[in-house]
Design an enzyme around this catalytic site. Structure first.
Site, PDB file in Angstrom:
ATOM      1  N   GLY A   8      -4.328  -8.808  13.398  1.00 10.49           N
ATOM      2  CA  GLY A   8      -2.619  -8.558  12.727  1.00 10.49           C
ATOM      3  C   GLY A   8      -2.076  -8.052  13.169  1.00 10.49           C
ATOM      4  N   GLN A  12       4.670  -7.049  10.624  1.00  8.33           N
ATOM      5  CA  GLN A  12       5.251  -6.158  10.482  1.00  8.33           C
ATOM      6  C   GLN A  12       4.512  -4.522   9.940  1.00  8.33           C
ATOM      7  OE1 GLN A  12       7.212  -5.610   6.193  1.00  8.33           O
ATOM      8  NE2 GLN A  12       8.568  -4.493   6.099  1.00  8.33           N
ATOM      9  N   ASP A  34      -3.900  -9.869  17.757  1.00  6.04           N
ATOM     10  CA  ASP A  34      -3.156 -10.531  17.360  1.00  6.04           C
ATOM     11  C   ASP A  34      -3.541 -11.924  17.504  1.00  6.04           C
ATOM     12  OD1 ASP A  34      -0.339 -10.311  15.248  1.00  6.04           O
ATOM     13  OD2 ASP A  34      -0.034 -12.304  16.002  1.00  6.04           O
ATOM     14  N   ASP A  53      -7.428 -15.251  17.723  1.00 11.41           N
ATOM     15  CA  ASP A  53      -7.569 -16.159  16.109  1.00 11.41           C
ATOM     16  C   ASP A  53      -8.170 -15.722  15.267  1.00 11.41           C
ATOM     17  OD1 ASP A  53      -6.709 -17.910  14.882  1.00 11.41           O
ATOM     18  OD2 ASP A  53      -7.242 -19.528  15.514  1.00 11.41           O
ATOM     19  N   TYR A 142      -0.226 -16.660  -3.387  1.00  8.80           N
ATOM     20  CA  TYR A 142      -0.049 -15.652  -2.743  1.00  8.80           C
ATOM     21  C   TYR A 142      -0.713 -14.631  -3.779  1.00  8.80           C
ATOM     22  CZ  TYR A 142       1.788 -10.563  -0.797  1.00  8.80           C
ATOM     23  OH  TYR A 142       1.038  -9.748  -0.012  1.00  8.80           O
ATOM     24  N   ILE A 172       7.475  -3.537   1.809  1.00  8.27           N
ATOM     25  CA  ILE A 172       7.322  -2.561   2.702  1.00  8.27           C
ATOM     26  C   ILE A 172       8.542  -2.522   3.654  1.00  8.27           C
ATOM     27  CG2 ILE A 172       6.742  -1.351   4.465  1.00  8.27           C
ATOM     28  CD1 ILE A 172       4.502  -1.077   2.370  1.00  8.27           C
TER      29      ILE A 172
HETATM   30  N1  SER Z   1       6.011  -7.740  -0.037  1.00  5.68           N
HETATM   31  C1  SER Z   1       5.157  -8.442  -0.400  1.00  5.68           C
HETATM   32  C2  SER Z   1       6.232 -10.421  -0.556  1.00  5.68           C
HETATM   33  O1  SER Z   1       7.051 -10.216  -0.953  1.00  5.68           O
HETATM   34  C3  SER Z   1       4.476  -8.379  -1.983  1.00  5.68           C
HETATM   35  O2  SER Z   1       3.135  -8.222  -1.086  1.00  5.68           O
HETATM   36  O3  SER Z   1       5.576 -11.453  -0.361  1.00  5.68           O
END
Ligand code: SER
Length: 327
Positions: A8, A12, A34, A53, A142, A172
């Site tokens: 990956g 970012q 990637d 992949d 998530y 980040i």
């Molecule tokens: N930056 C991520 C998000 O907003 C959180 O770890 O999904």
């Protein structure tokens, strides 16, 4: 020198981490991989790249075996807002790929870095000074994949002795490759809009506090944790790390120190607001500080100064190149 594979690498964090690790370990020792065929030029030109992949566990196995990989940075994941749109895909990618790479780690024996997130917490978690060990009942898919991922890594470490390490990253902020589909993305976008049109419409309420970190600190955190002595790590995996905690009103005030005319208004996205409200305001990262010397360099104002300087120069150069093309 260890051979490192980044899965990956085009995202970012992956893009800048690849460049950062190549500077430490040597370009040829850090393989970027990637699913995308073309990535940022700095990454493609700076060392080996394999199109792979992460869902194809056979290919992942073959690459790791053939390249004699010692360390894998597992960065193939989808972020919170996109996960909500497709929970099934979220599970398949965030969990399915992790599960298969851990299985391969058990067979081929390599060290792993697996990032978790502030998303691993939920409404019932203490919001301020969120402890390292606390209630983790996230309400986003998530977050579910992040908690399950943390536990799976713990399991592989305890049961099979796999040296798998990880951090709970906050939002980040970076300027090379944009994040895609996260809840904290506003804190990147706001700098671009401030420079381009001196105005930003935010999808989170102005008083929504979240943990954040500037990319140079995130890179340092990952590499330092991976180099730390095994015996120093009380938790091994899923360390809380933070550099700053701010809300949209605060980042806007910091930007106004450089762009006084900047204005902020709001169009709240209920999905992302709900996710942000369930995450910590500010994590307690004292375990990381004590165990492996975590200490961030950038606060909000230092980050704003750097972001604005770098982006301003980049936009100026781009305009110049476009003007030259037209003349
Ligand atoms: N930056 C991520 C998000 O907003 C959180 O770890 O999904």
């Amino acid at each position: 020198m260890d051979k490192i594979l980044i899965i990956g690498a085009g995202g970012q964090i992956g893009t800048e981490l690849t460049v950062y690790l190549r500077n430490i370990y040597g370009s040829n020792n850090v393989i970027a991989s990637d699913i995308r065929a073309t990535l940022h030029p700095e990454l493609m030109e700076g060392g080996p790249f394999i199109r792979m992949d992460a869902m194809d566990s056979r290919q992942v196995y073959q690459v790791i075996q053939k390249e004699k990989v010692d360390q894998v940075y597992f960065l193939a994941a989808i972020l919170s807002a996109v996960c909500e749109k497709n929970p099934e895909m979220a599970w398949d990618i965030n969990m399915g790929c992790l599960n298969s790479v851990l299985r391969i780690a058990n067979e081929l024996k390599f060290k792993m870095f697996v990032p978790s997130s502030i998303g691993a917490f939920g409404d019932s978690t203490p919001k301020r000074k969120t402890p390292q060990l606390t209630i983790q009942r996230p309400n986003s898919i998530y977050g579910v994949t992040k908690v399950a991922g943390e536990l799976l890594c713990d399991y592989y470490h305890a049961r099979y002795g796999i040296d798998v390490r990880g951090l709970r990253f906050p939002g980040i902020i970076s300027n090379l490759v944009p994040p895609g589909g996260g809840t904290t993305d506003y804190a990147v976008d706001i700098y671009h809009k401030a420079l381009r049109c001196q105005r930003y419409t935010c999808y989170l309420r102005g008083d929504t506090y979240l943990d954040m970190m500037y990319m140079p600190d995130a890179l340092k955190a990952a590499a330092t944790l991976m180099e730390a002595g095994h015996d120093k790590l009380r938790f091994h995996n899923a360390y809380n790390v933070s550099a700053m905690s701010f809300c949209p009103e605060m980042i806007a005030a910091s930007i106004r120190k450089h762009i006084p005319a900047f204005t902020l208004d709001f169009a709240i996205d209920p999905v992302r607001q709900c996710i942000a409200d369930s995450w910590p305001d500010s994590m307690d990262d004292s375990a990381a500080r004590e165990d492996w010397g975590w200490s961030p360099e950038y606060d909000l104002d230092m980050m704003s100064k750097d972001m604005i300087t770098v982006l301003r120069e980049r936009f100026r150069r781009k305009e110049h190149e476009e003007a030259e093309l037209l003349s």
